[in-house]
Design a protein around this motif. Structure first.
Motif, mmCIF file in Angstrom:
data_model
loop_
_atom_site.group_PDB
_atom_site.id
_atom_site.type_symbol
_atom_site.label_atom_id
_atom_site.label_comp_id
_atom_site.label_asym_id
_atom_site.label_seq_id
_atom_site.Cartn_x
_atom_site.Cartn_y
_atom_site.Cartn_z
ATOM 1 N N ALA A 33 0.811 -1.210 0.000
ATOM 2 C CA ALA A 33 0.000 0.000 0.000
ATOM 3 C C ALA A 33 0.851 1.270 0.000
ATOM 4 N N ALA A 34 2.165 1.135 -0.048
ATOM 5 C CA ALA A 34 3.055 2.297 0.026
ATOM 6 C C ALA A 34 2.851 3.233 -1.164
ATOM 7 N N VAL A 35 2.914 4.525 -0.881
ATOM 8 C CA VAL A 35 2.706 5.546 -1.898
ATOM 9 C C VAL A 35 4.008 6.272 -2.206
ATOM 10 N N GLY A 65 3.097 10.266 0.543
ATOM 11 C CA GLY A 65 3.430 9.244 1.532
ATOM 12 C C GLY A 65 3.838 9.847 2.863
ATOM 13 N N ALA A 66 4.552 10.975 2.830
ATOM 14 C CA ALA A 66 4.964 11.639 4.067
ATOM 15 C C ALA A 66 3.756 12.154 4.839
ATOM 16 N N LEU A 67 2.782 12.722 4.133
ATOM 17 C CA LEU A 67 1.574 13.212 4.794
ATOM 18 C C LEU A 67 0.770 12.062 5.396
ATOM 19 N N GLU A 115 3.987 3.263 5.376
ATOM 20 C CA GLU A 115 2.856 4.175 5.501
ATOM 21 C C GLU A 115 1.656 3.517 6.180
ATOM 22 N N GLY A 116 1.913 2.442 6.907
ATOM 23 C CA GLY A 116 0.829 1.737 7.570
ATOM 24 C C GLY A 116 1.155 1.402 9.007
ATOM 25 N N ASP A 157 -9.860 7.717 0.252
ATOM 26 C CA ASP A 157 -10.170 9.058 0.761
ATOM 27 C C ASP A 157 -8.929 9.721 1.346
ATOM 28 N N MET A 158 -8.154 8.979 2.152
ATOM 29 C CA MET A 158 -6.946 9.553 2.734
ATOM 30 C C MET A 158 -5.935 9.873 1.642
ATOM 31 N N LEU A 159 -5.815 8.990 0.678
ATOM 32 C CA LEU A 159 -4.886 9.216 -0.430
ATOM 33 C C LEU A 159 -5.229 10.490 -1.180
#
Length: 171
Positions: free
Chosen positions: A8-10, A15-17, A44-45, A161-163
């Motif tokens: 799920a890493a962006v 990704g920092a946010l 990120e999780g 939504d978070m993304l």
């Protein structure tokens, strides 16, 4: 659970946010769950492994009182962060065959899902997977090790939504 989080890493600013928001949620989970669970920030999780809160007896998928107490606290924090997905992984020790252990691990994951949904966490956010005895965290040669292997692990990752909020700089 670690693999789901890695998948799920962006990365980048987005990704920092997301990572910053996950840091806050992980801190709240640690404060609420205390010594009942190991809360790890991975990429990120968040990976949550319940130490004594969600362990099972041999060939059982029933939640005990301490499991329910820990899951009630867990559900509250999950409800405070509706822009996450929750993946629940059920595990067994190696007693019994795969024909027994695989469905048992699925029942364990589903028992946790049902409890969380009944506690107010939205069902569409939650997926489950039975892992059988394929991922032990301790030796299966002792009763203490087998007890540790009869567990549920939970991965929490950003949902769409978070993304979108992170990409728009709204987190």
């Amino acid at each position: 659970a670690v693999g789901a989080i890695a998948g799920a890493a962006v990365g980048g600013t987005t990704g920092a946010l997301i990572g910053k928001k996950m840091d806050k949620q992980a801190a709240e989970l640690e404060a609420q769950l205390g010594q009942n669970a190991d809360v790890e920030r991975i990429g990120e999780g968040i990976k949550v492994t319940f130490e004594s809160g969600i362990l099972f007896q041999t060939n059982k998928a029933d939640l005990n009182t301490s499991s329910k107490d820990a899951l009630t606290k867990f559900a509250k924090t999950l409800s405070d962060y509706p822009d996450t997905n929750i993946m629940i992984y059920g595990h067994t020790d190696n007693t019994g065959t795969d024909a027994i252990n695989q469905p048992l691990s699925e029942r364990r994951a589903n028992a946790v899902k049902v409890f969380l949904v009944n506690a107010g966490v939205g069902s569409p956010r939650i997926t489950t997977q039975g892992m059988g005895s394929s991922s032990p965290v301790a030796t299966n040669d002792t009763e203490a090790g087998r007890q540790q292997n009869r567990r549920v692990e939970i991965a929490i990752t950003a949902n769409e939504d978070m993304l979108k909020k992170a990409q728009a700089g709204e987190l």
